[in-house]
Design a protein around this motif. Structure first.
Motif, PDB file in Angstrom:
ATOM      1  N   SER A 253       0.827  -1.201   0.000  1.00  0.00           N
ATOM      2  CA  SER A 253       0.000   0.000   0.000  1.00  0.00           C
ATOM      3  C   SER A 253       0.866   1.257   0.000  1.00  0.00           C
ATOM      4  O   SER A 253       2.098   1.183  -0.029  1.00  0.00           O
ATOM      5  N   ARG A 254       0.196   2.396   0.087  1.00  0.00           N
ATOM      6  CA  ARG A 254       0.894   3.687   0.141  1.00  0.00           C
ATOM      7  C   ARG A 254       1.884   3.753   1.308  1.00  0.00           C
ATOM      8  O   ARG A 254       2.917   4.411   1.237  1.00  0.00           O
TER       9      ARG A 254
ATOM     10  N   PRO B  23      -2.273  -4.408   2.674  1.00  0.00           N
ATOM     11  CA  PRO B  23      -3.471  -3.579   2.829  1.00  0.00           C
ATOM     12  C   PRO B  23      -4.278  -3.915   4.081  1.00  0.00           C
ATOM     13  O   PRO B  23      -4.208  -5.025   4.615  1.00  0.00           O
TER      14      PRO B  23
ATOM     15  N   GLU C  75      -9.420   1.210   1.803  1.00  0.00           N
ATOM     16  CA  GLU C  75      -8.171   0.637   2.328  1.00  0.00           C
ATOM     17  C   GLU C  75      -7.512   1.715   3.149  1.00  0.00           C
ATOM     18  O   GLU C  75      -7.490   2.885   2.770  1.00  0.00           O
TER      19      GLU C  75
ATOM     20  N   PHE D 113      -4.906   4.097   1.674  1.00  0.00           N
ATOM     21  CA  PHE D 113      -5.481   4.827   0.553  1.00  0.00           C
ATOM     22  C   PHE D 113      -6.346   5.986   1.029  1.00  0.00           C
ATOM     23  O   PHE D 113      -6.303   7.092   0.492  1.00  0.00           O
TER      24      PHE D 113
ATOM     25  N   THR E 224      -4.686  -6.818   8.863  1.00  0.00           N
ATOM     26  CA  THR E 224      -3.846  -6.728   7.672  1.00  0.00           C
ATOM     27  C   THR E 224      -4.079  -7.947   6.785  1.00  0.00           C
ATOM     28  O   THR E 224      -4.164  -9.074   7.274  1.00  0.00           O
TER      29      THR E 224
ATOM     30  N   TRP F 174      -5.411   0.407  -4.327  1.00  0.00           N
ATOM     31  CA  TRP F 174      -4.576   0.600  -3.142  1.00  0.00           C
ATOM     32  C   TRP F 174      -3.116   0.235  -3.386  1.00  0.00           C
ATOM     33  O   TRP F 174      -2.230   0.604  -2.600  1.00  0.00           O
ATOM     34  N   VAL F 175      -2.830  -0.495  -4.468  1.00  0.00           N
ATOM     35  CA  VAL F 175      -1.457  -0.965  -4.731  1.00  0.00           C
ATOM     36  C   VAL F 175      -0.586   0.208  -5.169  1.00  0.00           C
ATOM     37  O   VAL F 175      -0.901   0.907  -6.130  1.00  0.00           O
ATOM     38  N   HIS F 176       0.541   0.397  -4.480  1.00  0.00           N
ATOM     39  CA  HIS F 176       1.464   1.477  -4.818  1.00  0.00           C
ATOM     40  C   HIS F 176       2.822   0.970  -5.276  1.00  0.00           C
ATOM     41  O   HIS F 176       3.539   1.675  -5.978  1.00  0.00           O
TER      42      HIS F 176
END
Length: 248
Positions: free
Chosen positions: A83-84, A89, A166, A169, A187, A231-233
């Motif tokens: 995530s970020r 996530p 998320e 996010f 998680t 949400w994937v960074h």
């Protein structure tokens, strides 16, 4: 209600022929996008610049060397989706601060927005949390949005009373949009790039692709990341593999 889902899920064929010197690595992605050409071209160009000659494959049943899964995949996990915050996530239910929702039970009979598709973070786990409180939105009360932004948009425009999101996010939007987290789940591990255990050599032709994918970040090319959950960074080798590689 259903709003067309645009995010992607990928699957894996465990055993594929080893890639030769002139043969591209095949990355298999199954998507509901009507047009994948922009993301495909940009990602293949990014990988090529980083020493990975690869072909993105979107056809069901096509063989592959690596495959992205939004949840638990088959085979061995080589790169985790992060995530970020650089973590796995965390699903959350978000409501408007002015609504004064004190718990999930208060969503009984209310409209909610979730993210369509197979990503467990955007739907399945959050709906299970509601069910544990005896809340089971009917089809007419459950709006399926294309992505996390759309799910939040439905909430912010008062179309729904709560939205799945998320944690990393949504955190930057909490104060500016007057939102509160009504529920936070555990998680969720498992999303990432998988490969079968047969006929796969991570030190061979696939190695540059794993290295390149680990460099890929959402802020560098958002058009590429349209094919992943919102949400994937970025991607990173799981701790078990990092330890294995450092000990070699």
């Amino acid at each position: 209600m259903s709003i067309r889902c645009w995010w992607v899920m990928a699957t894996l064929v465990a055993a594929v022929p080893a890639a030769g010197a002139s043969e591209p690595i095949r990355l298999r992605v199954l998507t509901e996008l009507e047009s994948t050409s922009v993301a495909k071209n940009r990602m293949e160009a990014f990988l090529a610049r980083n020493g990975c000659v690869a072909e993105l494959v979107f056809e069901p049943g096509a063989p592959s060397h690596l495959s992205f899964h939004p949840g638990e995949g088959r085979g061995e996990l080589f790169l985790r989706a992060l995530s970020r915050r650089g973590t796995a996530p965390v699903p959350v239910w978000v409501t408007r601060a002015t609504a004064g929702v004190r718990g999930l039970a208060e969503l009984q009979g209310r409209d909610v927005s979730v993210v369509a598709g197979a990503d467990p973070v955007g739907g399945e786990l959050a709906l299970e949390a509601l069910a544990q409180q005896g809340v089971r939105p009917s089809r007419g009360q459950r709006y399926e949005a294309a992505d996390y932004s759309s799910a939040l948009g439905l909430l912010l425009h008062n179309n729904t009373h709560a939205a799945v999101s998320e944690l990393a996010f949504v955190q930057p939007l909490m104060a500016t949009q007057s939102l509160v987290i009504t529920w936070q789940g555990a998680t969720v591990e498992g999303a990432g790039w998988y490969a079968g255990t047969q006929e796969f050599d991570p030190e061979g032709a696939v190695a540059p692709c794993l290295t390149a994918l680990a460099k890929l970040k959402r802020q560098d090319d958002r058009q590429i990341f349209q094919i992943f959950p919102e949400w994937v960074h970025q991607f990173s080798a799981p701790e078990s593999r990092q330890h294995k590689e450092s000990s070699q």
